[in-house]
Scaffold this motif. Structure first.
Motif, PDB file in Angstrom:
ATOM      1  N   HIS A  93       0.803  -1.224   0.000  1.00 43.71           N
ATOM      2  CA  HIS A  93       0.000   0.000   0.000  1.00 43.71           C
ATOM      3  C   HIS A  93       0.835   1.273   0.000  1.00 43.71           C
ATOM      4  CE1 HIS A  93      -3.436  -2.540   0.568  1.00 43.71           C
ATOM      5  NE2 HIS A  93      -2.937  -3.025   1.667  1.00 43.71           N
ATOM      6  N   GLY A  94       2.039   1.215  -0.586  1.00 45.68           N
ATOM      7  CA  GLY A  94       2.824   2.418  -0.785  1.00 45.68           C
ATOM      8  C   GLY A  94       3.429   3.022   0.461  1.00 45.68           C
ATOM      9  N   LEU A  95       3.592   2.237   1.542  1.00 44.06           N
ATOM     10  CA  LEU A  95       4.211   2.784   2.728  1.00 44.06           C
ATOM     11  C   LEU A  95       5.694   3.027   2.480  1.00 44.06           C
ATOM     12  CD1 LEU A  95       2.540   0.561   5.454  1.00 44.06           C
ATOM     13  CD2 LEU A  95       1.976   2.899   4.841  1.00 44.06           C
ATOM     14  N   SER A  96       6.280   3.955   3.230  1.00 45.16           N
ATOM     15  CA  SER A  96       7.677   4.300   3.019  1.00 45.16           C
ATOM     16  C   SER A  96       8.600   3.179   3.528  1.00 45.16           C
ATOM     17  CB  SER A  96       8.008   5.597   3.771  1.00 45.16           C
ATOM     18  OG  SER A  96       7.204   6.654   3.296  1.00 45.16           O
ATOM     19  N   PRO A  97       9.712   2.936   2.861  1.00 46.82           N
ATOM     20  CA  PRO A  97      10.634   1.895   3.289  1.00 46.82           C
ATOM     21  C   PRO A  97      11.413   2.306   4.536  1.00 46.82           C
ATOM     22  CG  PRO A  97      11.559   3.060   1.429  1.00 46.82           C
ATOM     23  CD  PRO A  97      10.159   3.588   1.613  1.00 46.82           C
ATOM     24  N   SER A  98      11.831   1.311   5.308  1.00 43.66           N
ATOM     25  CA  SER A  98      12.656   1.544   6.490  1.00 43.66           C
ATOM     26  C   SER A  98      13.765   0.512   6.499  1.00 43.66           C
ATOM     27  CB  SER A  98      11.819   1.452   7.774  1.00 43.66           C
ATOM     28  OG  SER A  98      10.769   2.398   7.743  1.00 43.66           O
ATOM     29  N   ARG A  99      14.706   0.662   7.410  1.00 41.16           N
ATOM     30  CA  ARG A  99      15.855  -0.236   7.409  1.00 41.16           C
ATOM     31  C   ARG A  99      16.263  -0.596   8.836  1.00 41.16           C
ATOM     32  NH1 ARG A  99      17.082   3.745   3.530  1.00 41.16           N
ATOM     33  NH2 ARG A  99      17.399   2.962   1.435  1.00 41.16           N
ATOM     34  N   GLY A 100      16.743  -1.832   8.994  1.00 34.43           N
ATOM     35  CA  GLY A 100      17.544  -2.230  10.128  1.00 34.43           C
ATOM     36  C   GLY A 100      16.871  -2.382  11.472  1.00 34.43           C
ATOM     37  N   LEU A 101      17.698  -2.432  12.497  1.00 36.51           N
ATOM     38  CA  LEU A 101      17.269  -2.559  13.882  1.00 36.51           C
ATOM     39  C   LEU A 101      17.279  -1.185  14.517  1.00 36.51           C
ATOM     40  CD1 LEU A 101      16.714  -4.389  16.386  1.00 36.51           C
ATOM     41  CD2 LEU A 101      19.187  -4.460  16.732  1.00 36.51           C
ATOM     42  N   LYS A 102      16.164  -0.766  15.045  1.00 40.86           N
ATOM     43  CA  LYS A 102      16.043   0.606  15.576  1.00 40.86           C
ATOM     44  C   LYS A 102      15.785   0.528  17.074  1.00 40.86           C
ATOM     45  CE  LYS A 102      12.356   2.950  14.545  1.00 40.86           C
ATOM     46  NZ  LYS A 102      11.350   3.797  13.880  1.00 40.86           N
ATOM     47  N   LEU A 103      16.721   1.024  17.853  1.00 42.83           N
ATOM     48  CA  LEU A 103      16.596   0.979  19.311  1.00 42.83           C
ATOM     49  C   LEU A 103      16.622   2.404  19.885  1.00 42.83           C
ATOM     50  CD1 LEU A 103      19.032  -1.934  20.125  1.00 42.83           C
ATOM     51  CD2 LEU A 103      16.550  -1.976  20.320  1.00 42.83           C
TER      52      LEU A 103
END
Length: 388
Positions: A378-388
């Motif tokens: 549904h066109g959501l923005s991409p994200s990356r990795g482990l976010k703490l």
């Protein structure tokens, strides 16, 4: 609107405006007529007017509205077979109706039965808007205005309303679930913080999805006009819609709902109980999930073959500490678990150095890419990795 009209109202391309489909969940205010004085229709019509004309064009365009009394054949034929404004009540222990009415023609009875079998698809579909009319009129206790007979339980204690709202809360985006319980019909805008705003008129609160067996058990405490026939029918309809929606779900966004560990335990039970082969995003950000909820979620995530398509798991803005982080780390290390996971978000939680290190080690041990584009539904923005 006949099926041909629905098709004609939908654009052939991706242009706006779209055709929005609304499903109305409401209490019948009398046994022979759901809204004899137009109280609910007035509130509903105002809501549709404001949403379709809002400056943010999410809901602009044409609306097709499903309301049971209007869209499903009722027992409204008199003894001559002519349609009437009100329904006739079935006499106790008999196939006859009061005043010797016909009720419905045979073909209408067949269509009525077919329609009941489709209700779950309407109310649970991820693209329909569900309006819940959860409160009675202020003058409902005036017996000169309303003939209170049959099922007089409050909204969430009525079997069909309980089912309709539960369907709507399975996988639908929260913006598509509109509670009109506090609305008056005098609102002047759709979005806003003033008491003249439709979005400020109150909310029933969104419940976590219930497993079919748990739903059926709770259904025994709900009131039906015809419980003997309707209760098992509703239980089966819920079970069917539950399976249909979760098997096809690509994203589940349960964000900012105030959910705690108990609600997330229910979500975890759902994840562990049914196949979710297409689920790519699970968003639980902005809730009150603690270590117990994180541990329950981790237990569901580590099951072999569970969530094979999950790419993003959002738990930002919760109350997860080191204990919950350790449980999630163990899920990341489980053989074959979460093979496509690209992002685990735990920002703004209570994870300390010990928990953060356990997660980082588990993430690296799983061989997951540190960086890379994520394709989202549904066109959501991409994200990356482990976010703490």
């Amino acid at each position: 609107m006949p099926h041909s009209g629905v098709k004609a109202a939908i654009p052939d391309d991706d242009s706006m405006p779209l055709l929005h489909v609304a499903c109305i969940s409401h209490c019948w205010l009398q046994a022979n007529h759901p809204d004899p004085h137009g109280h609910n229709v007035r509130i509903l019509s105002r809501a549709l007017q404001l949403m379709s004309a809002d400056r943010i064009p999410v809901f602009n365009g044409r609306w097709a509205v499903f309301m049971d009394f209007c869209c499903i054949h009722q027992n409204c034929r008199d003894c001559e077979g002519a349609p009437q404004r009100c329904t006739y009540q079935r006499l106790e222990g008999s196939e006859c109706f009061e005043a010797n009415a016909i009720g419905k023609f045979e073909r209408e009875r067949e269509l009525f039965t077919d329609a009941l079998g489709s209700l779950g698809s309407f109310y649970s579909h991820p693209a329909t808007v569900v309006f819940m009319l959860t409160r009675f009129p202020d003058d409902y206790d005036n017996f000169a205005e309303y003939t209170r007979s049959g099922n007089i339980a409050p909204y969430f204690d009525r079997g069909w309303c309980f089912c309709e709202s539960s369907w709507a809360m399975l996988t639908k985006l929260s913006v598509l679930l509109v509670d009109l319980g506090q609305a008056t019909g005098d609102e002047t805008e759709y979005l806003g913080i003033s008491d003249r705003s439709l979005t400020h008129t109150g909310s029933a609160g969104r419940k976590a999805p219930a497993l079919p067996d748990a739903f059926e058990a709770e259904l025994h405490s709900k009131s039906f006009t015809n419980g003997k026939d309707d209760r098992p029918r509703v239980a089966e309809l819920y079970r069917s819609a539950f399976t249909q929606r979760f098997e096809s779900a690509e994203l589940l966004l349960y964000q900012g709902l105030g959910w705690g560990d108990e609600e997330v335990r229910q979500v975890a039970a759902v994840l562990a109980s049914v196949a979710l082969p297409r689920l790519q995003l699970l968003g639980l950000d902005g809730n009150r999930v603690g270590d117990e909820g994180a541990a329950a979620l981790a237990a569901a995530l580590r099951a072999p073959g569970a969530l094979p398509s999950l790419q993003l798991l959002g738990l930002d803005g919760n109350r997860v500490g080191d204990e919950g982080a350790a449980a999630l780390a163990a899920a990341l290390r489980a053989p074959g678990a979460l093979p496509r996971l690209q992002l685990l978000g735990l920002a703004s939680n209570r994870v300390g150095g010990e928990g953060a290190e356990a997660l980082r080690a588990a993430w690296a041990a799983g061989g997951r890419p540190v960086d890379g584009r994520v394709e989202l539904p549904h066109g959501l923005s991409p994200s990356r990795g482990l976010k703490l």
